[in-house]
Design a protein around this motif. Structure first.
Motif, PDB file in Angstrom:
ATOM      1  N   ASP A 391      45.219 111.092  -5.563  1.00  0.00           N
ATOM      2  CA  ASP A 391      45.131 109.827  -6.274  1.00  0.00           C
ATOM      3  C   ASP A 391      43.745 109.228  -6.003  1.00  0.00           C
ATOM      4  O   ASP A 391      43.496 108.652  -4.947  1.00  0.00           O
ATOM      5  CB  ASP A 391      46.245 108.892  -5.779  1.00  0.00           C
ATOM      6  N   ALA A 392      42.838 109.403  -6.974  1.00  0.00           N
ATOM      7  CA  ALA A 392      41.456 108.956  -6.775  1.00  0.00           C
ATOM      8  C   ALA A 392      41.378 107.456  -6.563  1.00  0.00           C
ATOM      9  O   ALA A 392      40.607 106.965  -5.730  1.00  0.00           O
ATOM     10  CB  ALA A 392      40.618 109.360  -7.987  1.00  0.00           C
ATOM     11  N   ALA A 393      42.186 106.730  -7.303  1.00  0.00           N
ATOM     12  CA  ALA A 393      42.164 105.273  -7.176  1.00  0.00           C
ATOM     13  C   ALA A 393      42.551 104.863  -5.766  1.00  0.00           C
ATOM     14  O   ALA A 393      41.909 104.007  -5.148  1.00  0.00           O
ATOM     15  CB  ALA A 393      43.116 104.650  -8.192  1.00  0.00           C
ATOM     16  N   ALA A 394      43.601 105.510  -5.245  1.00  0.00           N
ATOM     17  CA  ALA A 394      44.050 105.176  -3.895  1.00  0.00           C
ATOM     18  C   ALA A 394      42.978 105.557  -2.877  1.00  0.00           C
ATOM     19  O   ALA A 394      42.715 104.814  -1.933  1.00  0.00           O
ATOM     20  CB  ALA A 394      45.357 105.901  -3.575  1.00  0.00           C
ATOM     21  N   ALA A 395      42.338 106.719  -3.105  1.00  0.00           N
ATOM     22  CA  ALA A 395      41.283 107.140  -2.190  1.00  0.00           C
ATOM     23  C   ALA A 395      40.167 106.111  -2.153  1.00  0.00           C
ATOM     24  O   ALA A 395      39.629 105.793  -1.101  1.00  0.00           O
ATOM     25  CB  ALA A 395      40.735 108.501  -2.621  1.00  0.00           C
ATOM     26  N   ALA A 396      39.853 105.562  -3.306  1.00  0.00           N
ATOM     27  CA  ALA A 396      38.743 104.623  -3.382  1.00  0.00           C
ATOM     28  C   ALA A 396      39.120 103.234  -2.905  1.00  0.00           C
ATOM     29  O   ALA A 396      38.292 102.516  -2.332  1.00  0.00           O
ATOM     30  CB  ALA A 396      38.235 104.554  -4.827  1.00  0.00           C
ATOM     31  N   ASN A 397      40.353 102.844  -3.132  1.00  0.00           N
ATOM     32  CA  ASN A 397      40.693 101.441  -2.906  1.00  0.00           C
ATOM     33  C   ASN A 397      41.650 101.159  -1.754  1.00  0.00           C
ATOM     34  O   ASN A 397      41.848  99.997  -1.414  1.00  0.00           O
ATOM     35  CB  ASN A 397      41.311 100.864  -4.188  1.00  0.00           C
ATOM     36  N   SER A 398      42.275 102.196  -1.222  1.00  0.00           N
ATOM     37  CA  SER A 398      43.239 101.943  -0.160  1.00  0.00           C
ATOM     38  C   SER A 398      42.587 101.193   1.008  1.00  0.00           C
ATOM     39  O   SER A 398      41.504 101.559   1.452  1.00  0.00           O
ATOM     40  CB  SER A 398      43.807 103.275   0.336  1.00  0.00           C
ATOM     41  N   PRO A 399      43.212 100.149   1.468  1.00  0.00           N
ATOM     42  CA  PRO A 399      42.644  99.368   2.590  1.00  0.00           C
ATOM     43  C   PRO A 399      42.442 100.239   3.836  1.00  0.00           C
ATOM     44  O   PRO A 399      41.555  99.989   4.644  1.00  0.00           O
ATOM     45  CB  PRO A 399      43.683  98.273   2.841  1.00  0.00           C
ATOM     46  N   GLU A 400      43.249 101.275   3.961  1.00  0.00           N
ATOM     47  CA  GLU A 400      43.124 102.202   5.085  1.00  0.00           C
ATOM     48  C   GLU A 400      41.731 102.824   5.125  1.00  0.00           C
ATOM     49  O   GLU A 400      41.224 103.165   6.181  1.00  0.00           O
ATOM     50  CB  GLU A 400      44.136 103.345   4.936  1.00  0.00           C
ATOM     51  N   ASN A 401      41.180 102.998   3.929  1.00  0.00           N
ATOM     52  CA  ASN A 401      39.896 103.697   3.839  1.00  0.00           C
ATOM     53  C   ASN A 401      38.704 102.748   3.760  1.00  0.00           C
ATOM     54  O   ASN A 401      37.568 103.193   3.650  1.00  0.00           O
ATOM     55  CB  ASN A 401      39.885 104.606   2.602  1.00  0.00           C
ATOM     56  N   ALA A 402      38.957 101.462   3.810  1.00  0.00           N
ATOM     57  CA  ALA A 402      37.897 100.464   3.632  1.00  0.00           C
ATOM     58  C   ALA A 402      36.741 100.694   4.600  1.00  0.00           C
ATOM     59  O   ALA A 402      35.567 100.642   4.207  1.00  0.00           O
ATOM     60  CB  ALA A 402      38.475  99.063   3.800  1.00  0.00           C
ATOM     61  N   ASP A 403      37.084 100.978   5.853  1.00  0.00           N
ATOM     62  CA  ASP A 403      36.053 101.205   6.869  1.00  0.00           C
ATOM     63  C   ASP A 403      35.109 102.326   6.454  1.00  0.00           C
ATOM     64  O   ASP A 403      33.906 102.232   6.630  1.00  0.00           O
ATOM     65  CB  ASP A 403      36.703 101.621   8.204  1.00  0.00           C
ATOM     66  N   VAL A 404      35.723 103.376   5.930  1.00  0.00           N
ATOM     67  CA  VAL A 404      34.916 104.541   5.567  1.00  0.00           C
ATOM     68  C   VAL A 404      33.964 104.181   4.428  1.00  0.00           C
ATOM     69  O   VAL A 404      32.771 104.510   4.486  1.00  0.00           O
ATOM     70  CB  VAL A 404      35.821 105.711   5.153  1.00  0.00           C
ATOM     71  N   TRP A 405      34.471 103.494   3.419  1.00  0.00           N
ATOM     72  CA  TRP A 405      33.619 103.139   2.292  1.00  0.00           C
ATOM     73  C   TRP A 405      32.538 102.144   2.692  1.00  0.00           C
ATOM     74  O   TRP A 405      31.465 102.112   2.103  1.00  0.00           O
ATOM     75  CB  TRP A 405      34.452 102.572   1.141  1.00  0.00           C
ATOM     76  N   ALA A 406      32.846 101.359   3.696  1.00  0.00           N
ATOM     77  CA  ALA A 406      31.881 100.348   4.116  1.00  0.00           C
ATOM     78  C   ALA A 406      30.763 100.934   4.976  1.00  0.00           C
ATOM     79  O   ALA A 406      29.720 100.318   5.167  1.00  0.00           O
ATOM     80  CB  ALA A 406      32.608  99.241   4.893  1.00  0.00           C
ATOM     81  N   ALA A 407      30.992 102.154   5.499  1.00  0.00           N
ATOM     82  CA  ALA A 407      29.983 102.748   6.375  1.00  0.00           C
ATOM     83  C   ALA A 407      28.692 102.996   5.589  1.00  0.00           C
ATOM     84  O   ALA A 407      28.735 103.375   4.423  1.00  0.00           O
ATOM     85  CB  ALA A 407      30.505 104.061   6.963  1.00  0.00           C
ATOM     86  N   PRO A 408      27.524 102.785   6.218  1.00  0.00           N
ATOM     87  CA  PRO A 408      26.253 102.809   5.512  1.00  0.00           C
ATOM     88  C   PRO A 408      25.928 104.144   4.831  1.00  0.00           C
ATOM     89  O   PRO A 408      25.343 104.163   3.748  1.00  0.00           O
ATOM     90  CB  PRO A 408      25.233 102.499   6.608  1.00  0.00           C
ATOM     91  N   LYS A 409      26.327 105.262   5.461  1.00  0.00           N
ATOM     92  CA  LYS A 409      25.896 106.539   4.916  1.00  0.00           C
ATOM     93  C   LYS A 409      26.881 107.160   3.936  1.00  0.00           C
ATOM     94  O   LYS A 409      26.621 108.230   3.373  1.00  0.00           O
ATOM     95  CB  LYS A 409      25.657 107.541   6.056  1.00  0.00           C
ATOM     96  N   THR A 410      28.025 106.527   3.739  1.00  0.00           N
ATOM     97  CA  THR A 410      29.083 107.137   2.958  1.00  0.00           C
ATOM     98  C   THR A 410      28.635 107.583   1.572  1.00  0.00           C
ATOM     99  O   THR A 410      28.831 108.746   1.194  1.00  0.00           O
ATOM    100  CB  THR A 410      30.277 106.174   2.836  1.00  0.00           C
ATOM    101  N   ASN A 411      28.023 106.696   0.836  1.00  0.00           N
ATOM    102  CA  ASN A 411      27.657 107.035  -0.542  1.00  0.00           C
ATOM    103  C   ASN A 411      26.642 108.163  -0.595  1.00  0.00           C
ATOM    104  O   ASN A 411      26.769 109.074  -1.408  1.00  0.00           O
ATOM    105  CB  ASN A 411      27.111 105.805  -1.267  1.00  0.00           C
ATOM    106  N   GLU A 412      25.697 108.086   0.285  1.00  0.00           N
ATOM    107  CA  GLU A 412      24.653 109.100   0.347  1.00  0.00           C
ATOM    108  C   GLU A 412      25.263 110.469   0.652  1.00  0.00           C
ATOM    109  O   GLU A 412      24.969 111.458  -0.019  1.00  0.00           O
ATOM    110  CB  GLU A 412      23.682 108.705   1.483  1.00  0.00           C
ATOM    111  N   VAL A 413      26.177 110.491   1.655  1.00  0.00           N
ATOM    112  CA  VAL A 413      26.818 111.744   2.050  1.00  0.00           C
ATOM    113  C   VAL A 413      27.591 112.318   0.874  1.00  0.00           C
ATOM    114  O   VAL A 413      27.489 113.510   0.560  1.00  0.00           O
ATOM    115  CB  VAL A 413      27.757 111.510   3.243  1.00  0.00           C
ATOM    116  N   LEU A 414      28.331 111.451   0.205  1.00  0.00           N
ATOM    117  CA  LEU A 414      29.160 111.929  -0.893  1.00  0.00           C
ATOM    118  C   LEU A 414      28.340 112.459  -2.060  1.00  0.00           C
ATOM    119  O   LEU A 414      28.672 113.476  -2.649  1.00  0.00           O
ATOM    120  CB  LEU A 414      30.080 110.814  -1.380  1.00  0.00           C
ATOM    121  N   GLU A 415      27.277 111.771  -2.355  1.00  0.00           N
ATOM    122  CA  GLU A 415      26.424 112.231  -3.445  1.00  0.00           C
ATOM    123  C   GLU A 415      25.859 113.607  -3.163  1.00  0.00           C
ATOM    124  O   GLU A 415      25.929 114.499  -4.009  1.00  0.00           O
ATOM    125  CB  GLU A 415      25.258 111.254  -3.651  1.00  0.00           C
TER     126      GLU A 415
END
Length: 508
Positions: A391-415
């Motif tokens: 569930d992509a939406a859940a992966a992106a928005n689940s509060p459980e994952n908020a910390d991960v998305w907030a981490a500075p390098k996350t977007n760069e790593v994923l790209e």
RNA sequence: GGCGCUAUCGUCUAGGGGUUAGGACGGAAGAUUCUCAAUCUUCAAACCCGGGUUCGAUUCCCGGUAGCGCUACCA
């Protein structure tokens, strides 16, 4: 062959439903004792309670027993020299012995009406006296009584309890003594002609040459009546062993209220029979030394001893059963677990009803991956959600994952990861994955958590889960299989997530 | 009400007249791992109360209390 020293035990359930853990433990202790002594295990069906007994329950009972790994030498299904093994087929014997007791003066006819008896009982209770039978009919002239009965007057048959204390020895409890003052002359045959449980048991046990009566301690208070019956019938009194009650966590008698209590329940949950047997054996019994917990059925047969059974009641502890079950699951050959686990996946709509060889091979990997994290087989499909559901939406928005998305390098790593993994045509292998991760690491400078967490969340929607090495091949191979529910490959998951975040600008 | 059975960590239990009262589940902490689980290490945690017997009782005896069971023409 049947010399007098041969141990003969019996398990005598009523066919009123599935086998309950309490009864299962009684059956187990009987079985262990018999097998160890080279004795005979008898299965007898106590179906005199027509109201509650049902024929189909008998089959269930036998299935439950067999599933646990128990067997018997004589019983309704296998026959034997002391049959029949259903009480409903033994009515003539009960009548015969009752009439004999009557003839020999050890029993008498009772014409008291139920109302009379009830009144008398209530009166005694009100006066704080033991509610024993008044004895109104005790002194009736036998010939006269016979005549009244012959002329159609309703009569029950009562046993004459002797005028002395009743003592017996119990293997678990030691010496037990009851004053005859508190033991009422019991009815053995109702005025309807139907015999009463406490009488039937004695006739059956004696006629079946049972040497050791191992049963629940709810029968302890009935035992003096039964001992009196043996003596009146002129039969040897067997050895008794009364097993303590199994309680729920609130110290009340274990019942459905407490959750799973029938053997069938545990079987459905994916508890292995040897785990249940091991656990049940540990409820009320411990080996000498008391430090060993794991016993296979064979080991139990060697080590078990009735003398070491504790008299105190035991609270059923699911957690400990699960712990044992985990142990036995891990100990089992994988093929066995795969076979047992398959139906859970089929039922959950994750596997086809008849998986082909490719699917089976793939399924082996799933089982190997998830089994260490599970203590019942039924938990497997839900643990497999990270494979079957994305569930992509859940992966992106689940509060459980908020910390991960907030981490500075996350977007760069994923790209970087998406670019490298997305440029391959072939399925992602663990080796290639490792290489990619190393590249991402050098390019972004992320390491450890900040490197792996974004990828984990992106691929599974969760920040926790099994190792990538094992997970990735499962995802990649699964995406190529014909399954009731399509398994998404790594690339498909990345696509989903990236389209999702483009469509939803708030997610960055 | 009467009678019976039972009483060691939260739970299952070992032990037994003098012990640092042992093990296991569960709990807590740590190690390990990208994370979770698993695994390993460590820690906390108990003799129901009151009398008696005894030099000494958690252990033996008695009483109390509590829990459970039986007290049926239920099983």
């Amino acid at each position: 062959m049947n010399n007098s020293s041969q141990v003969r035990v019996r398990f005598a359930p009523s066919p009123t439903g599935h086998l309950h853990v309490g009864n299962a433990r009684t059956a187990l202790f009987n079985w262990l004792f018999a097998r160890q002594a080279g004795g005979v295990m008898v299965l007898r069906i106590e179906d005199t309670d027509v109201e509650r007994s049902e024929a189909r329950f008998e089959g269930q009972l036998l299935d439950d027993l067999k599933w646990m790994g128990l067997d018997w030498d004589e019983g309704p299904d296998v026959g034997g020299p002391y049959g029949p093994y259903r009480q409903s087929d033994r009515l003539a014997m009960y009548h015969e012995q009752a009439e004999r007791l009557l003839r020999e003066g050890n029993a008498y006819l009772c014409f008291c009406s139920q109302e009379e008896l009830e009144r008398d009982r209530a009166e005694k209770l009100a006066n704080q006296l033991p509610p024993v039978y008044s004895g109104n009919c005790r002194a009736l002239d036998p010939a006269e009584a016979q005549q009244r009965r012959a002329s159609g007057e309703a009569a029950a048959i009562r046993l004459r309890i002797p005028e002395h204390p009743i003592r017996f020895h119990d293997i678990v409890h030691g010496a037990v003594e009851f004053s005859n003052e508190v033991v009422s002359d019991p009815i053995i045959l109702r005025s309807t002609g139907i015999p009463v449980y406490n009488y039937v048991v004695v006739v059956d046990d004696a006629l079946m040459k049972i040497t050791h009566v191992i049963r629940g301690d709810d029968h302890l208070s009935n035992t003096p009546k039964q001992v009196a019956l043996y003596e009146a019938l002129g039969w040897p009194v067997p050895q008794f062993a009364h097993l303590s009650t199994i309680l729920g966590s609130d110290r009340e008698r274990l019942s459905k209220r407490h959750g799973a209590t029938s053997i069938a329940n545990f079987r459905e949950m994916g508890v292995l029979p040897e785990a249940l047997m091991n656990y049940l054996a540990l409820l009320g019994w411990a080996p000498s030394g008391g430090t060993r917990e794991i016993f296979t059925p064979e080991e139990l047969k060697k080590e078990f001893s009735l003398q070491r059974v504790t008299p105190s009641p035991a609270v059923f502890d699911m957690e400990k059963l699960y712990w044992l079950n985990r142990h036995y699951i891990k100990q089992s050959p994988p093929e066995r677990i795969e076979k047992l686990a398959e139906p859970y996946f089929v039922r959950a709509g994750l596997l086809p009803a008849k998986p082909d060889e490719r699917i089976r091979k793939w399924f082996e990997k799933i089982v190997a991956l998830l089994v260490p994290s599970v203590d019942r087989l039924e938990q497997l499909p839900e643990r497999a959600a990270l494979i079957f559901q994305y569930d992509a939406a859940a992966a992106a928005n689940s509060p459980e994952n908020a910390d991960v998305w907030a981490a500075p390098k996350t977007n760069e790593v994923l790209e970087e990861f998406a670019q490298l993994a997305g440029s391959d045509a072939a399925p992602l292998t663990p080796e290639r994955f490792k290489t990619i991760m190393n590249e991402v690491k050098t390019m972004t400078g992320a390491k450890g958590k900040e490197l792996f967490h974004p990828v984990r969340v992106a691929l599974t929607g969760s920040h926790s889960g099994p190792e990538f090495d094992k997970l990735i091949p499962i995802l990649e191979e699964g995406s190529l299989l014909e399954l009731p529910r399509h398994v998404m490959s790594v690339r498909q998951r990345l696509d989903r997530l990236l389209t999702k975040s483009k469509a939803d600008p708030s997610s960055d």
